[in-house]
Design a protein around this motif. Structure first.
Motif: not given
Length: 126
Positions: A44-47, A69-70, A10-14, A64-66
């Motif tokens: 980011g604040c919205f999502v 969000t993280v 997820g971090g890579a995609a972000g 999934v949550r982590a």
């Protein structure tokens, strides 16, 4: 270890999304103002606010949550985490605690940035 993998993915995609938004914004809106950073911070604040609510309401797994969000939103922008945590402080505690968090983060961030720049200039000499 599985959760760590999904957070990293997820971090890579972000971070990739942050880069693409910044390039797009600079090409379309110019480079005088940091439009790309502003755009990803607001998104980011919205999502993160929507995702945290959805994760509780829909009983998402902690992984999934982590990952969202993280990982994804954290890779897109860390400002969203700061915003979410400050909103929690305003909603769940004395408002003064949230104000202290705001002040320390904003002023502390500026001072830390100044100190880092000054140190690098002193060490590198440019």
């Amino acid at each position: 270890m599985e959760r760590f993998f999904w957070i990293c993915l997820g971090g890579a995609a972000g971070t990739g999304a942050r880069y693409l938004v910044s390039v797009w914004a600079a090409q379309r809106l110019g480079g005088v103002f940091p439009y790309g950073t502003l755009i990803v911070n607001l998104i980011g604040c919205f999502v993160i606010a929507a995702a945290v609510h959805a994760s509780v309401a829909l009983a998402w797994s902690p992984t999934v949550r982590a990952a969202i969000t993280v990982g994804l939103i954290g890779g897109l922008t860390t400002y969203s985490s700061f915003n979410h945590e400050t909103m929690l402080l305003f909603g769940e505690g004395p408002p003064a605690t949230a104000v202290v968090n705001l002040a320390l983060t904003m002023v502390g961030g500026l001072l830390a940035g100044w100190a880092g720049l000054t140190t690098a200039r002193a060490l590198i000499g440019q």
